[in-house]
Design a protein around this motif. Structure first.
Motif, short mmCIF file in Angstrom:
data_model
loop_
_atom_site.label_atom_id
_atom_site.label_comp_id
_atom_site.label_asym_id
_atom_site.label_seq_id
_atom_site.Cartn_x
_atom_site.Cartn_y
_atom_site.Cartn_z
N CYS A 69 9.05 -3.20 6.66
CA CYS A 69 8.11 -2.21 6.25
C CYS A 69 8.66 -1.68 4.92
N HIS A 71 8.33 1.26 3.63
CA HIS A 71 8.47 2.65 3.60
C HIS A 71 10.27 2.54 3.56
N TYR A 88 2.27 -2.38 13.33
CA TYR A 88 2.73 -0.64 13.53
C TYR A 88 4.09 -0.63 13.32
N SER A 94 3.80 3.78 10.40
CA SER A 94 2.96 3.06 9.28
C SER A 94 2.11 2.01 9.90
N HIS A 95 1.04 2.08 9.63
CA HIS A 95 -0.15 1.15 10.22
C HIS A 95 -0.61 0.36 9.23
N ILE A 102 -1.24 -1.64 3.65
CA ILE A 102 -1.26 -0.32 4.43
C ILE A 102 -2.09 0.46 4.60
N LYS A 104 -2.33 3.35 6.99
CA LYS A 104 -2.16 4.76 7.35
C LYS A 104 -0.78 4.97 7.85
N GLY A 105 -0.10 6.05 7.34
CA GLY A 105 1.29 6.63 7.40
C GLY A 105 1.89 6.44 6.20
N ALA A 107 3.95 4.49 4.31
CA ALA A 107 4.41 3.16 3.66
C ALA A 107 3.64 3.28 2.22
#
Ligand code: FES
Length: 127
Positions: A69, A71, A88, A94-95, A102, A104-105, A107
């Protein structure tokens, strides 16, 4: 281990196999036609990190990514989250879509694509 050869024939459609390269997880995703079409129809201008599906794959059926990820470095879960056929990250939610972008979320960027090439129809070389 600078380069890793991966055989694709045992990875069924819809499945993600995870390999190790330079200490990192590599996701090799055999995408379904539905996921390919979904990602090719995505409006790139709406993305946080705008990249077309075509920019992220060498062959549409095969998505090859570093499974970390962007993030804070957790390993996202394949075939999970709000996007069909996406990924996910459970650490902070993060999605990523079926192209590893990316959606949503927290990241900031898409999942990273490693250097790789096809040696033949069923073999790739990472690195
Ligand atoms: Fe993945 Fe934070 S590390 S969302």
């Amino acid at each position: 281990e600078a380069q890793v050869e991966i055989k694709l024939q045992n990875i069924n459609v819809g499945k993600v196999s995870i390999f190790k390269w330079r200490g990192k997880p590599i996701f090799v995703y055999h995408r379904s036609q539905a996921v390919i079409e979904q990602e090719r129809q995505t409006d790139v201008m709406k993305l946080r990190d705008p990249e077309t599906d075509e920019q992220r794959v060498k062959r549409p059926e095969w998505l090859v990514m570093i499974g970390i990820c962007t993030h804070l470095g957790c390993i996202p879960i394949p075939n999970s989250g709000i996007i069909h056929g996406g990924f996910y990250c459970p650490c902070h939610g993060s999605h990523f879509d079926g192209a590893g972008r990316i959606r949503k979320g927290p990241a900031p960027t898409n999942l990273e694509i490693p250097e790789y090439r096809f040696l033949d129809d069923s073999t790739i070389l990472i690195g």
